[in-house]
Design a protein around this motif. Sequence first.
Motif, PDB file in Angstrom:
ATOM      1  N   GLN A 123       0.833  -1.075  -0.125  1.00 60.42           N
ATOM      2  CA  GLN A 123       0.084  -0.130  -0.063  1.00 60.42           C
ATOM      3  C   GLN A 123       0.802   1.276   0.141  1.00 60.42           C
ATOM      4  O   GLN A 123       0.413   2.208  -0.054  1.00 60.42           O
ATOM      5  N   HIS A 124       2.312   1.247   0.169  1.00 64.19           N
ATOM      6  CA  HIS A 124       3.145   2.213   0.163  1.00 64.19           C
ATOM      7  C   HIS A 124       4.080   2.166  -0.825  1.00 64.19           C
ATOM      8  O   HIS A 124       5.359   2.010  -0.357  1.00 64.19           O
ATOM      9  N   ALA A 125       4.014   1.960  -2.034  1.00 67.86           N
ATOM     10  CA  ALA A 125       4.879   1.622  -3.277  1.00 67.86           C
ATOM     11  C   ALA A 125       6.102   2.872  -3.040  1.00 67.86           C
ATOM     12  O   ALA A 125       7.224   2.634  -3.348  1.00 67.86           O
ATOM     13  N   THR A 126       5.662   4.045  -2.890  1.00 67.76           N
ATOM     14  CA  THR A 126       6.548   5.190  -2.891  1.00 67.76           C
ATOM     15  C   THR A 126       7.478   5.053  -2.025  1.00 67.76           C
ATOM     16  O   THR A 126       8.843   5.393  -2.171  1.00 67.76           O
ATOM     17  N   GLU A 127       7.074   4.903  -0.853  1.00 64.54           N
ATOM     18  CA  GLU A 127       7.853   4.938   0.367  1.00 64.54           C
ATOM     19  C   GLU A 127       8.716   3.599   0.313  1.00 64.54           C
ATOM     20  O   GLU A 127      10.086   3.936   0.606  1.00 64.54           O
ATOM     21  N   ILE A 128       8.377   2.418  -0.072  1.00 64.61           N
ATOM     22  CA  ILE A 128       9.157   1.336  -0.065  1.00 64.61           C
ATOM     23  C   ILE A 128      10.133   1.290  -1.246  1.00 64.61           C
ATOM     24  O   ILE A 128      11.151   0.713  -1.325  1.00 64.61           O
ATOM     25  N   ASN A 129       9.790   2.065  -2.293  1.00 70.40           N
ATOM     26  CA  ASN A 129      10.777   2.129  -3.518  1.00 70.40           C
ATOM     27  C   ASN A 129      11.750   3.058  -3.418  1.00 70.40           C
ATOM     28  O   ASN A 129      12.632   3.479  -4.100  1.00 70.40           O
ATOM     29  N   ARG A 130      11.751   4.188  -2.217  1.00 71.70           N
ATOM     30  CA  ARG A 130      12.606   4.913  -1.973  1.00 71.70           C
ATOM     31  C   ARG A 130      13.768   4.481  -1.866  1.00 71.70           C
ATOM     32  O   ARG A 130      14.319   3.493  -1.088  1.00 71.70           O
ATOM     33  N   LYS A 131      15.363   4.984  -2.276  1.00 71.08           N
ATOM     34  CA  LYS A 131      16.270   4.251  -2.237  1.00 71.08           C
ATOM     35  C   LYS A 131      17.010   4.880  -0.984  1.00 71.08           C
ATOM     36  O   LYS A 131      17.087   6.029  -0.536  1.00 71.08           O
ATOM     37  N   VAL A 132      17.944   3.718  -0.229  1.00 74.07           N
ATOM     38  CA  VAL A 132      18.722   4.068   1.010  1.00 74.07           C
ATOM     39  C   VAL A 132      20.112   3.764   0.645  1.00 74.07           C
ATOM     40  O   VAL A 132      20.527   2.911  -0.138  1.00 74.07           O
ATOM     41  N   ASN A 133      20.922   4.238   1.455  1.00 69.40           N
ATOM     42  CA  ASN A 133      22.363   3.993   1.189  1.00 69.40           C
ATOM     43  C   ASN A 133      22.628   2.930   2.206  1.00 69.40           C
ATOM     44  O   ASN A 133      22.444   2.866   3.561  1.00 69.40           O
ATOM     45  N   VAL A 134      23.328   1.630   1.542  1.00 67.64           N
ATOM     46  CA  VAL A 134      23.542   0.451   2.290  1.00 67.64           C
ATOM     47  C   VAL A 134      25.107   0.330   2.187  1.00 67.64           C
ATOM     48  O   VAL A 134      25.600  -0.709   2.678  1.00 67.64           O
ATOM     49  N   GLY A 135      25.732   1.257   2.051  1.00 70.74           N
ATOM     50  CA  GLY A 135      27.447   1.434   2.130  1.00 70.74           C
ATOM     51  C   GLY A 135      27.997   1.233   1.214  1.00 70.74           C
ATOM     52  O   GLY A 135      28.480   2.292   0.375  1.00 70.74           O
ATOM     53  N   ASN A 136      27.759   0.227   0.264  1.00 69.97           N
ATOM     54  CA  ASN A 136      28.554  -0.034  -0.914  1.00 69.97           C
ATOM     55  C   ASN A 136      27.791   0.243  -2.261  1.00 69.97           C
ATOM     56  O   ASN A 136      28.150   0.147  -3.359  1.00 69.97           O
ATOM     57  N   HIS A 137      26.492   0.579  -2.140  1.00 65.89           N
ATOM     58  CA  HIS A 137      25.427   0.974  -3.264  1.00 65.89           C
ATOM     59  C   HIS A 137      23.990   1.236  -2.572  1.00 65.89           C
ATOM     60  O   HIS A 137      24.249   1.303  -1.237  1.00 65.89           O
ATOM     61  N   TRP A 138      23.043   1.975  -3.380  1.00 73.18           N
ATOM     62  CA  TRP A 138      22.056   2.254  -2.936  1.00 73.18           C
ATOM     63  C   TRP A 138      20.960   1.283  -3.388  1.00 73.18           C
ATOM     64  O   TRP A 138      21.031   0.416  -4.230  1.00 73.18           O
ATOM     65  N   LYS A 139      19.953   1.099  -2.320  1.00 73.52           N
ATOM     66  CA  LYS A 139      19.030  -0.028  -2.554  1.00 73.52           C
ATOM     67  C   LYS A 139      17.568   0.478  -1.826  1.00 73.52           C
ATOM     68  O   LYS A 139      17.403   1.431  -1.353  1.00 73.52           O
ATOM     69  N   GLU A 140      16.588  -0.173  -2.570  1.00 69.62           N
ATOM     70  CA  GLU A 140      15.260   0.079  -2.217  1.00 69.62           C
ATOM     71  C   GLU A 140      15.135   0.013  -0.811  1.00 69.62           C
ATOM     72  O   GLU A 140      15.699  -0.872   0.101  1.00 69.62           O
ATOM     73  N   CYS A 141      14.102   0.789  -0.090  1.00 68.40           N
ATOM     74  CA  CYS A 141      13.961   0.686   1.265  1.00 68.40           C
ATOM     75  C   CYS A 141      13.284  -0.486   1.878  1.00 68.40           C
ATOM     76  O   CYS A 141      13.987  -1.054   2.695  1.00 68.40           O
ATOM     77  N   ASP A 142      12.599  -1.105   0.895  1.00 65.44           N
ATOM     78  CA  ASP A 142      12.050  -2.375   1.416  1.00 65.44           C
ATOM     79  C   ASP A 142      11.284  -2.878   0.095  1.00 65.44           C
ATOM     80  O   ASP A 142      11.406  -2.234  -0.885  1.00 65.44           O
TER      81      ASP A 142
END
Length: 327
Positions: A123-142
């Motif tokens: 129900q929250h596609a925008t929020e979970i597709n937001r990229k976060v920094n995981v150190g060696n690359h950026w990845k979707e929130c969830d």
Amino acid sequence: MSYTGPDFEPPQPRRSPLRRPLTVALAALVPGALLGWGVYAAVGGPDDGDGGGADRAGAVRTPAAPSSDGPGPASGAGDAKRPAGSPTAPTSEAPSASRPPASGALKGKVVVIDPGHNPANFQHATEINRKVNVGNHWKECDTTGTATNAGWPEAKFTLDVAHRLRDLLEEQGATVKLTQDGDRSYGPCVDERARIGNEAKADAAISIHADGSGAGNRGFHVIMPGPVHEGAADTRAIVAPSAELGKRVAGSFVRVTGTAPSNYLGDGTGLVTRTDLGGLNLSTVPKVFIECGNMRDSTDAALLTSGSWRQKAAEGMSEGIVSFLRG
């Protein structure tokens, strides 16, 4: 989750026409039984010293059921875990109520359990597709996670097993914290999941998942962090203890559940090392992921949707964690 709704509630017994006569007969027998117990106690029956605590030790907390069991649409093009179809109720076995009383072996230890994904992520596609920094690359929130072909979501599986595991570890005296308990509208993001374990100063952390691979791919695997030292990620201090935690969890999982290691990852060992998962990259405490089986394979799905098997899965994880923490 340990639901009390239609997915998990056992059928109610049908009223029997013999119930009234049986009730009368039992009422007549009770005084005699009590008299017999009084004579037995007076002459000195065995004393287990429990003081009636066994029933409390066997009790299992049951979280409230959500309003709907249906999975939503998947998101995240790079994630193989995608729900499909409409939901079917999994087998309704309840957690075992015959566990021994708490031994206190883990008193003073902190364990963080991370139930993968969130039932409301879709129900929250925008929020979970937001990229976060995981150190060696950026990845979707969830992501939304995967689901069985019948539509039962991974997020419900992970939360149910997390509750069972929490109960087992608390019986051993551990302090247990969940990264989410169905109490959030979405997430948390992978970086926050790691941060929760770090801030709790967890002695061990485990992230619970089920895979979404192709049919015929079966079995479980435990994912351990590889060495990463880049940006906000530095796993060098936790690689060795996490590997030890992973080996113990995998060994106990095989023994307790009787489930074979993955036939498609890990070369038959059930152990996989990765450096692309934010929940591992950003952890500063010993941590592993466990993919308990493949939800898209019908044989594995039959296990994952069985309450009695999920209890065994929790017991296998618990025994591995206890072994790791006791050294």
